[in-house]
Design a protein around this motif. Sequence first.
Motif, PDB file in Angstrom:
ATOM      1  N   LEU A   1       0.810  -1.216   0.000  1.00  0.00           N
ATOM      2  CA  LEU A   1       0.000   0.000   0.000  1.00  0.00           C
ATOM      3  C   LEU A   1       0.846   1.270   0.000  1.00  0.00           C
ATOM      4  CD1 LEU A   1      -2.870  -1.015   2.458  1.00  0.00           C
ATOM      5  CD2 LEU A   1      -2.862  -1.064  -0.044  1.00  0.00           C
ATOM      6  N   SER A   2       2.158   1.126   0.135  1.00  0.00           N
ATOM      7  CA  SER A   2       3.025   2.307   0.069  1.00  0.00           C
ATOM      8  C   SER A   2       3.294   2.719  -1.376  1.00  0.00           C
ATOM      9  CB  SER A   2       4.353   2.040   0.778  1.00  0.00           C
ATOM     10  OG  SER A   2       5.121   1.067   0.064  1.00  0.00           O
ATOM     11  N   LYS A   3       2.993   1.820  -2.316  1.00  0.00           N
ATOM     12  CA  LYS A   3       3.195   2.132  -3.733  1.00  0.00           C
ATOM     13  C   LYS A   3       1.968   2.865  -4.281  1.00  0.00           C
ATOM     14  CE  LYS A   3       6.372  -1.642  -4.833  1.00  0.00           C
ATOM     15  NZ  LYS A   3       6.626  -2.818  -5.699  1.00  0.00           N
ATOM     16  N   TRP A   4       2.199   3.612  -5.366  1.00  0.00           N
ATOM     17  CA  TRP A   4       1.150   4.443  -5.952  1.00  0.00           C
ATOM     18  C   TRP A   4      -0.107   3.644  -6.264  1.00  0.00           C
ATOM     19  CZ3 TRP A   4      -1.286   3.939 -10.635  1.00  0.00           C
ATOM     20  CH2 TRP A   4      -2.119   4.998 -11.000  1.00  0.00           C
ATOM     21  N   GLU A   5       0.084   2.470  -6.840  1.00  0.00           N
ATOM     22  CA  GLU A   5      -1.059   1.705  -7.329  1.00  0.00           C
ATOM     23  C   GLU A   5      -1.672   0.788  -6.279  1.00  0.00           C
ATOM     24  OE1 GLU A   5       2.614  -0.754  -8.316  1.00  0.00           O
ATOM     25  OE2 GLU A   5       2.027   1.353  -8.242  1.00  0.00           O
ATOM     26  N   GLY A   6      -1.111   0.777  -5.059  1.00  0.00           N
ATOM     27  CA  GLY A   6      -1.550  -0.184  -4.054  1.00  0.00           C
ATOM     28  C   GLY A   6      -3.037  -0.117  -3.732  1.00  0.00           C
ATOM     29  N   HIS A   7      -3.537   1.060  -3.366  1.00  0.00           N
ATOM     30  CA  HIS A   7      -4.953   1.185  -2.996  1.00  0.00           C
ATOM     31  C   HIS A   7      -5.865   0.943  -4.201  1.00  0.00           C
ATOM     32  CE1 HIS A   7      -4.714   2.210   1.187  1.00  0.00           C
ATOM     33  NE2 HIS A   7      -3.771   3.112   0.944  1.00  0.00           N
ATOM     34  N   ARG A   8      -5.396   1.342  -5.385  1.00  0.00           N
ATOM     35  CA  ARG A   8      -6.194   1.054  -6.588  1.00  0.00           C
ATOM     36  C   ARG A   8      -6.364  -0.438  -6.782  1.00  0.00           C
ATOM     37  NH1 ARG A   8      -3.209   1.481 -12.118  1.00  0.00           N
ATOM     38  NH2 ARG A   8      -2.452  -0.479 -11.192  1.00  0.00           N
TER      39      ARG A   8
ATOM     40  N   GLU B   1     -12.689   0.628   0.222  1.00  0.00           N
ATOM     41  CA  GLU B   1     -11.469   0.514  -0.580  1.00  0.00           C
ATOM     42  C   GLU B   1     -11.489   1.508  -1.731  1.00  0.00           C
ATOM     43  OE1 GLU B   1      -8.936  -1.019   0.321  1.00  0.00           O
ATOM     44  OE2 GLU B   1      -9.720  -2.377   1.850  1.00  0.00           O
ATOM     45  N   LEU B   2     -12.667   1.731  -2.317  1.00  0.00           N
ATOM     46  CA  LEU B   2     -12.786   2.721  -3.395  1.00  0.00           C
ATOM     47  C   LEU B   2     -12.475   4.123  -2.885  1.00  0.00           C
ATOM     48  CD1 LEU B   2     -15.975   1.547  -5.345  1.00  0.00           C
ATOM     49  CD2 LEU B   2     -13.644   1.696  -6.250  1.00  0.00           C
ATOM     50  N   ASN B   3     -12.930   4.437  -1.685  1.00  0.00           N
ATOM     51  CA  ASN B   3     -12.668   5.761  -1.127  1.00  0.00           C
ATOM     52  C   ASN B   3     -11.182   5.994  -0.910  1.00  0.00           C
ATOM     53  OD1 ASN B   3     -15.267   6.828  -1.052  1.00  0.00           O
ATOM     54  ND2 ASN B   3     -15.747   5.822   0.890  1.00  0.00           N
ATOM     55  N   TYR B   4     -10.460   4.953  -0.463  1.00  0.00           N
ATOM     56  CA  TYR B   4      -9.008   5.073  -0.321  1.00  0.00           C
ATOM     57  C   TYR B   4      -8.367   5.381  -1.679  1.00  0.00           C
ATOM     58  CZ  TYR B   4      -9.175   3.137   4.442  1.00  0.00           C
ATOM     59  OH  TYR B   4      -9.420   2.936   5.771  1.00  0.00           O
ATOM     60  N   TRP B   5      -8.843   4.666  -2.710  1.00  0.00           N
ATOM     61  CA  TRP B   5      -8.317   4.875  -4.059  1.00  0.00           C
ATOM     62  C   TRP B   5      -8.667   6.270  -4.577  1.00  0.00           C
ATOM     63  CZ3 TRP B   5      -5.628   5.230  -8.098  1.00  0.00           C
ATOM     64  CH2 TRP B   5      -6.157   5.423  -9.371  1.00  0.00           C
ATOM     65  N   PHE B   6      -9.886   6.737  -4.313  1.00  0.00           N
ATOM     66  CA  PHE B   6     -10.305   8.042  -4.819  1.00  0.00           C
ATOM     67  C   PHE B   6      -9.476   9.174  -4.217  1.00  0.00           C
ATOM     68  CE2 PHE B   6     -14.828   6.311  -5.650  1.00  0.00           C
ATOM     69  CZ  PHE B   6     -14.414   5.826  -6.891  1.00  0.00           C
ATOM     70  N   SER B   7      -9.009   8.991  -2.984  1.00  0.00           N
ATOM     71  CA  SER B   7      -8.175  10.028  -2.364  1.00  0.00           C
ATOM     72  C   SER B   7      -6.880  10.226  -3.144  1.00  0.00           C
ATOM     73  CB  SER B   7      -7.865   9.665  -0.906  1.00  0.00           C
ATOM     74  OG  SER B   7      -7.058   8.493  -0.846  1.00  0.00           O
ATOM     75  N   MET B   8      -6.385   9.150  -3.799  1.00  0.00           N
ATOM     76  CA  MET B   8      -5.191   9.239  -4.639  1.00  0.00           C
ATOM     77  C   MET B   8      -5.561   9.653  -6.059  1.00  0.00           C
ATOM     78  SD  MET B   8      -2.813   6.096  -3.374  1.00  0.00           S
ATOM     79  CE  MET B   8      -1.420   6.988  -4.038  1.00  0.00           C
ATOM     80  N   ARG B   9      -6.681   9.139  -6.540  1.00  0.00           N
ATOM     81  CA  ARG B   9      -7.139   9.452  -7.899  1.00  0.00           C
ATOM     82  C   ARG B   9      -7.382  10.948  -8.068  1.00  0.00           C
ATOM     83  NH1 ARG B   9     -11.516  10.293 -10.954  1.00  0.00           N
ATOM     84  NH2 ARG B   9     -11.847   9.062 -12.865  1.00  0.00           N
ATOM     85  N   ASN B  10      -7.859  11.595  -7.005  1.00  0.00           N
ATOM     86  CA  ASN B  10      -8.173  13.027  -7.068  1.00  0.00           C
ATOM     87  C   ASN B  10      -6.929  13.892  -7.281  1.00  0.00           C
ATOM     88  OD1 ASN B  10     -10.876  12.488  -6.654  1.00  0.00           O
ATOM     89  ND2 ASN B  10     -10.786  12.794  -4.436  1.00  0.00           N
ATOM     90  N   GLU B  11      -5.751  13.309  -7.001  1.00  0.00           N
ATOM     91  CA  GLU B  11      -4.497  14.056  -7.171  1.00  0.00           C
ATOM     92  C   GLU B  11      -3.889  13.847  -8.559  1.00  0.00           C
ATOM     93  OE1 GLU B  11      -3.422  16.050  -4.741  1.00  0.00           O
ATOM     94  OE2 GLU B  11      -5.152  15.435  -3.530  1.00  0.00           O
TER      95      GLU B  11
END
Length: 312
Positions: free
Chosen positions: A130-137, A191-201
């Motif tokens: 999960l420390s990698k960019w794509e982890g939460h995705r 899990e989607l919300n975790y991903w969206f926090s990164m996607r928004n950036e």
Amino acid sequence: METGKDSKDIVSRYRRYLKLEKGYSVNTLDAYMRDLDKLVRYLAAEQVHVTEVKLEQLEHFAASISDLGIGPRSLARILSGVRQFYRFLVLDGYMEDDPTELLESPKQPNHLPEVLSTAEVDLLEQAIDLSKWEGHRNRAIIEVLFSCGLRVSELINLKLSNLYVDEQFIRVMGKGSKERLVPISPRALEELNYWFSMRNEMSIKPGEEDYVFLNRRGHHLTRTMILIMIKRYAAEAGIKKTISPHTLRHSFATSLLEGGADLRAIQAMLGHESIGTTEIYTHIDTSTLRQEILEHHPRNIQYKLEREEESE
């Protein structure tokens, strides 16, 4: 009855029929036409027009395909397409009788798809860094596949506008452009919300803004990327089964059935046109039940202990 039509013209009309009247997707349409091309080439070599074919010639075609090493499942799919083609020819007036009415499909081997237990899905997700960019995705991808039973094509085309978070449903575009509503679990939404926090950036390419899952360049994902990702995590998790994105779909259906869900409800959530397609999961459940009986029935426990005592 129309006669004398060129085979290429008939095939072209059939393609338009599948696209416009049946509403098949590009991938499905191409698959049907590739299979039909096998028949057209075979008949051309035999100097038989598609509208003059007889049952015996179709049986010879099936045998020639089998001789090439095509398995029973693939052969059955090809013959299913041939049947649909000739139903079209009768419907459109090219032929009076359907030569495929008595055409038999090969018997299918009693093969059950691999499934993962909930514990194995957990292992798959735990293998993600999960420390990698794509982890939460990637964790969201696995959870959505397992939680909703999506086909991989449905996942990569999932849109933000198809998420109904408050109602906990997603709208899925399935085969033949048929829509269905599928419940999504709170865990998958988390899990989607975790991903969206990164996607928004992210910097997202024009035209890709509505896709849920994107790569680092801001494009939506491909089937191959999902397959490679899941196989890599399975290897890192020590899962020895041969799995793919579709394995999570099978696992979704099997876990529902084992939990007591109605087969018709599972059919609706998977987007199966026929209940017969869904019934394969009753066989999976039966095999699981047999194993449970073998391991836990007192007669079987007694028998196992007696055999162990005899071998000592």
